[in-house]
Write an enzyme that holds these catalytic residues in place. Structure first.
Site, PDB file in Angstrom:
ATOM      1  N   LYS A  84       0.826  -1.204   0.000  1.00  0.00           N
ATOM      2  CA  LYS A  84       0.000   0.000   0.000  1.00  0.00           C
ATOM      3  C   LYS A  84       0.868   1.265   0.000  1.00  0.00           C
ATOM      4  O   LYS A  84       0.490   2.287  -0.586  1.00  0.00           O
ATOM      5  CB  LYS A  84      -0.927   0.020   1.224  1.00  0.00           C
ATOM      6  CG  LYS A  84      -1.752  -1.235   1.431  1.00  0.00           C
ATOM      7  CD  LYS A  84      -2.701  -1.511   0.291  1.00  0.00           C
ATOM      8  CE  LYS A  84      -3.670  -2.646   0.609  1.00  0.00           C
ATOM      9  NZ  LYS A  84      -3.031  -3.963   0.773  1.00  0.00           N
ATOM     10  N   LYS A 120      -8.554   0.895   3.802  1.00  0.00           N
ATOM     11  CA  LYS A 120      -8.007  -0.461   3.664  1.00  0.00           C
ATOM     12  C   LYS A 120      -6.885  -0.677   4.665  1.00  0.00           C
ATOM     13  O   LYS A 120      -6.109   0.250   4.961  1.00  0.00           O
ATOM     14  CB  LYS A 120      -7.507  -0.690   2.241  1.00  0.00           C
ATOM     15  CG  LYS A 120      -6.455   0.299   1.776  1.00  0.00           C
ATOM     16  CD  LYS A 120      -6.010   0.040   0.334  1.00  0.00           C
ATOM     17  CE  LYS A 120      -6.984   0.508  -0.691  1.00  0.00           C
ATOM     18  NZ  LYS A 120      -6.459   0.406  -2.077  1.00  0.00           N
ATOM     19  N   ARG A 148      -4.808  -4.626 -13.566  1.00  0.00           N
ATOM     20  CA  ARG A 148      -3.558  -5.222 -13.084  1.00  0.00           C
ATOM     21  C   ARG A 148      -2.562  -5.243 -14.248  1.00  0.00           C
ATOM     22  O   ARG A 148      -2.783  -5.895 -15.264  1.00  0.00           O
ATOM     23  CB  ARG A 148      -3.811  -6.631 -12.554  1.00  0.00           C
ATOM     24  CG  ARG A 148      -2.579  -7.514 -12.366  1.00  0.00           C
ATOM     25  CD  ARG A 148      -1.518  -6.941 -11.408  1.00  0.00           C
ATOM     26  NE  ARG A 148      -2.030  -6.628 -10.108  1.00  0.00           N
ATOM     27  CZ  ARG A 148      -2.158  -7.510  -9.110  1.00  0.00           C
ATOM     28  NH1 ARG A 148      -1.851  -8.775  -9.301  1.00  0.00           N
ATOM     29  NH2 ARG A 148      -2.598  -7.102  -7.928  1.00  0.00           N
ATOM     30  N   ARG A 182     -10.084  -6.036 -13.856  1.00  0.00           N
ATOM     31  CA  ARG A 182     -10.962  -6.755 -12.943  1.00  0.00           C
ATOM     32  C   ARG A 182     -12.170  -5.870 -12.644  1.00  0.00           C
ATOM     33  O   ARG A 182     -12.057  -4.875 -11.929  1.00  0.00           O
ATOM     34  CB  ARG A 182     -10.191  -7.133 -11.678  1.00  0.00           C
ATOM     35  CG  ARG A 182      -8.996  -8.039 -11.974  1.00  0.00           C
ATOM     36  CD  ARG A 182      -7.973  -8.046 -10.876  1.00  0.00           C
ATOM     37  NE  ARG A 182      -7.355  -6.744 -10.691  1.00  0.00           N
ATOM     38  CZ  ARG A 182      -6.441  -6.477  -9.764  1.00  0.00           C
ATOM     39  NH1 ARG A 182      -6.011  -7.427  -8.965  1.00  0.00           N
ATOM     40  NH2 ARG A 182      -5.931  -5.270  -9.653  1.00  0.00           N
ATOM     41  N   ARG A 203     -15.166  -3.773  -5.048  1.00  0.00           N
ATOM     42  CA  ARG A 203     -13.775  -4.217  -5.015  1.00  0.00           C
ATOM     43  C   ARG A 203     -13.384  -4.910  -6.316  1.00  0.00           C
ATOM     44  O   ARG A 203     -14.087  -5.808  -6.782  1.00  0.00           O
ATOM     45  CB  ARG A 203     -13.539  -5.168  -3.835  1.00  0.00           C
ATOM     46  CG  ARG A 203     -13.697  -4.503  -2.483  1.00  0.00           C
ATOM     47  CD  ARG A 203     -13.684  -5.530  -1.364  1.00  0.00           C
ATOM     48  NE  ARG A 203     -14.820  -6.442  -1.459  1.00  0.00           N
ATOM     49  CZ  ARG A 203     -14.974  -7.518  -0.694  1.00  0.00           C
ATOM     50  NH1 ARG A 203     -14.056  -7.806   0.217  1.00  0.00           N
ATOM     51  NH2 ARG A 203     -16.030  -8.281  -0.832  1.00  0.00           N
ATOM     52  N   ASP A 222      -1.557  -1.887  -9.665  1.00  0.00           N
ATOM     53  CA  ASP A 222      -3.008  -1.753  -9.718  1.00  0.00           C
ATOM     54  C   ASP A 222      -3.346  -0.315 -10.091  1.00  0.00           C
ATOM     55  O   ASP A 222      -2.926   0.628  -9.400  1.00  0.00           O
ATOM     56  CB  ASP A 222      -3.638  -2.110  -8.370  1.00  0.00           C
ATOM     57  CG  ASP A 222      -3.579  -3.599  -8.083  1.00  0.00           C
ATOM     58  OD1 ASP A 222      -3.274  -4.363  -9.014  1.00  0.00           O
ATOM     59  OD2 ASP A 222      -3.835  -3.999  -6.933  1.00  0.00           O
ATOM     60  N   GLU A 265      -2.105   0.606  -5.807  1.00  0.00           N
ATOM     61  CA  GLU A 265      -1.210  -0.292  -5.069  1.00  0.00           C
ATOM     62  C   GLU A 265      -0.085  -0.744  -5.997  1.00  0.00           C
ATOM     63  O   GLU A 265      -0.238  -0.763  -7.224  1.00  0.00           O
ATOM     64  CB  GLU A 265      -1.948  -1.534  -4.542  1.00  0.00           C
ATOM     65  CG  GLU A 265      -2.977  -1.240  -3.476  1.00  0.00           C
ATOM     66  CD  GLU A 265      -3.606  -2.521  -2.913  1.00  0.00           C
ATOM     67  OE1 GLU A 265      -3.037  -3.621  -3.127  1.00  0.00           O
ATOM     68  OE2 GLU A 265      -4.664  -2.418  -2.270  1.00  0.00           O
ATOM     69  N   ASN A 317       2.016  -4.196  -6.017  1.00  0.00           N
ATOM     70  CA  ASN A 317       2.066  -5.510  -5.393  1.00  0.00           C
ATOM     71  C   ASN A 317       3.394  -6.191  -5.689  1.00  0.00           C
ATOM     72  O   ASN A 317       3.738  -6.405  -6.853  1.00  0.00           O
ATOM     73  CB  ASN A 317       0.913  -6.373  -5.912  1.00  0.00           C
ATOM     74  CG  ASN A 317      -0.440  -5.815  -5.506  1.00  0.00           C
ATOM     75  OD1 ASN A 317      -0.954  -6.145  -4.451  1.00  0.00           O
ATOM     76  ND2 ASN A 317      -1.000  -4.958  -6.337  1.00  0.00           N
TER      77      ASN A 317
END
Length: 321
Positions: free
Chosen positions: A124, A159, A209, A224, A232, A272, A280, A282
């Site tokens: 994050k 979050k 993504r 997504r 979400r 993301d 984000e 990842n």
């Protein structure tokens, strides 16, 4: 290229969803390129006399549901015998995960992603290095701070900093009478930091993504799209995966972030992106490779092994001088 010997620290292979699992895609790609892979889990990692060891099992894989792997007997080996170790343990990034990263510093071989950077690059917070690409956000454990941020923006998402898959993520708006209870819950009544971001309406179109291999974006992305009753963009939360080309903005983001990823030894990363904004970065065990290959015919796992082969060859060359 000489065949590599690799060890992959991952969750138990028996329990993965092989049709969606990116670590499984990495195993398939490695095997197809003639590399010898071993798997082990967190309890199989230990340190003896300053060297990291693993209880390793050589693995053979096939893309067949219900019969996707074969394991050979366990053997204790120093990780230094491997050409490369892949750290692919899923979050949460808890004390046990961090301890594993400390041990992997003493592997005596190349670890990908770099364990020091895995500790430093909270998924994050790592994006804070690139503020020009971030939506308005707040990191705080103070309930009054979070309420003020909600009042300023009207709609926000809060979050936890170390969860995954949309766990513990809440959408809040100013008229929600549950705000107090939700903020108390996600912060543990002010005991834990959380991130609040301005709600991005573009989430209805999807959370993109983008996989990065050695600092370069894979040419297609996974979008997504949240379920109608959810906000979400996580597949495990019911979002639908659809193909998405990279936009000019996406490429601008990747060009800015890529050099830092290479510098930090983060070879396989998932960005993301919602609309125009990075939400984000990842670095632990980003997924999406299976879907991107299905949509675009581009195998991010294959690209990773090509990069690993070049890296191992360069390391052997430098060791020879």
């Amino acid at each position: 290229m000489t065949a590599l010997t690799a060890a992959i620290l991952m969750d138990p292979i028996a329990g993965i969803k092989m049709t969606k699992d990116t670590t499984f895609a990495m195993l398939l790609a490695a095997q197809a390129r003639g590399h010898r892979c071993h798997v082990f889990t967190l309890p199989d990692l230990f340190l003896r006399d300053g060297r990291a060891w693993g209880r390793l099992q050589a693995v053979t894989v096939q893309d067949r549901a219900g019969d996707h792997y074969r394991l050979e007997p366990v053997g204790e080996r120093p990780l230094a015998e491997m050409d490369v170790v892949l750290m692919r343990k899923d979050p949460p990034v808890d004390l046990e995960y961090l301890t594993a990263c400390y041990l992997l510093e003493h592997a005596g071989t190349w670890v990908v992603n770099d364990p020091v950077s895995l500790r430093n690059a909270n998924e994050k917070l790592y994006a804070l290095h690139f503020p020009q690409f971030l939506p308005p956000l707040l990191v705080s454990r103070d309930l009054a701070d979070l309420r003020a941020f909600l009042a300023e923006h009207g709609e926000i998402v809060v979050k936890p900093l170390s969860a995954r898959g949309g766990e513990g993520v809440f959408y809040l708006h100013g008229q929600d009478r549950n705000v107090g209870s939700i903020l108390e819950t996600v912060t543990g009544r002010g005991a834990h930091y959380v991130m609040a971001q301005r709600y991005l309406p573009a989430i209805r179109e999807g959370d993109k993504r983008i996989l990065m291999v050695a600092g370069e974006p894979v040419a297609g992305a996974l979008l997504r799209v949240p379920a109608a009753e959810d906000f979400r963009g996580n597949l495990v939360a019911g979002a639908q995966g659809v193909p998405a080309p990279l936009t000019e903005r996406d490429r601008e983001i990747c060009a800015a972030i890529g050099p830092r990823l290479r510098e930090d030894g983060l070879l396989f990363v998932g960005l993301d992106v919602i609309g125009e904004w990075v939400t984000e970065i990842n670095v632990t065990s980003p997924t999406g490779a299976r879907e991107i290959r299905q949509f675009f015919g581009i195998d991010a796992a294959e690209l990773l092994w090509q990069s690993l082969e070049r890296g191992v060859q360069a390391r052997r060359g430098s060791a020879g001088h």
